[in-house]
Design a protein around this motif. Structure first.
Motif, short mmCIF file in Angstrom:
data_model
loop_
_atom_site.label_atom_id
_atom_site.label_comp_id
_atom_site.label_asym_id
_atom_site.label_seq_id
_atom_site.Cartn_x
_atom_site.Cartn_y
_atom_site.Cartn_z
N THR A 2 33.45 -48.74 30.04
CA THR A 2 32.20 -48.15 29.58
C THR A 2 31.26 -47.99 30.76
OG1 THR A 2 31.24 -50.30 29.08
CG2 THR A 2 32.42 -49.20 27.31
N ASN A 3 30.39 -47.01 30.62
CA ASN A 3 29.46 -46.82 31.72
C ASN A 3 28.28 -47.78 31.59
OD1 ASN A 3 27.61 -45.76 29.91
ND2 ASN A 3 28.16 -43.65 30.34
N PHE A 4 27.49 -47.85 32.63
CA PHE A 4 26.39 -48.81 32.69
C PHE A 4 25.34 -48.54 31.62
CE2 PHE A 4 22.30 -50.28 34.42
CZ PHE A 4 22.61 -51.62 34.54
N GLY A 5 25.09 -47.30 31.30
CA GLY A 5 24.10 -46.95 30.29
C GLY A 5 24.47 -47.49 28.92
N GLU A 6 25.73 -47.38 28.54
CA GLU A 6 26.19 -47.92 27.26
C GLU A 6 26.08 -49.44 27.24
OE1 GLU A 6 30.14 -46.57 26.54
OE2 GLU A 6 29.56 -44.46 26.54
N TRP A 7 26.46 -50.07 28.35
CA TRP A 7 26.37 -51.52 28.44
C TRP A 7 24.92 -51.98 28.33
CZ3 TRP A 7 23.82 -54.88 31.65
CH2 TRP A 7 24.17 -56.22 31.53
N LEU A 8 24.02 -51.31 29.01
CA LEU A 8 22.61 -51.66 28.99
C LEU A 8 22.03 -51.50 27.58
CD1 LEU A 8 20.25 -52.61 30.68
CD2 LEU A 8 19.75 -50.22 31.21
N GLU A 9 22.38 -50.43 26.90
CA GLU A 9 21.91 -50.21 25.53
C GLU A 9 22.42 -51.31 24.59
OE1 GLU A 9 19.81 -48.66 22.52
OE2 GLU A 9 19.75 -47.93 24.59
#
Length: 71
Positions: A2-9
């Motif tokens: 997963t990309n960082f944006g998905e992880w952060l969300e």
């Protein structure tokens, strides 16, 4: 991956759960450490109390979830 944006969300959605987990873990370990420093208990009992923290954690989380759904 997963990309960082998905992880952060996902982390933002779960932040209170993660915070409660951390507070419980720190509290449990501190409590056991203080008890065994004062009482000078055997090492095996110390480790058993630490393992009992796992059971206590799941009981705590289950009771919180039950309390939230009973409103």
């Amino acid at each position: 991956m997963t990309n960082f944006g998905e992880w952060l969300e996902n982390a933002r959605e779960q932040r209170w759960g993660i915070f409660v987990d951390l507070v419980f873990a720190v509290s449990w370990v501190t409590m056991v450490e203080i008890i065994f420093r004062v009482l000078e208990g055997p090492t095996w009992a110390y480790y058993m109390f630490m393992l009992a923290g796992i059971v206590a954690y799941f009981g705590f989380v289950t009771s919180l979830e039950t309390a939230r759904t009973d409103r």
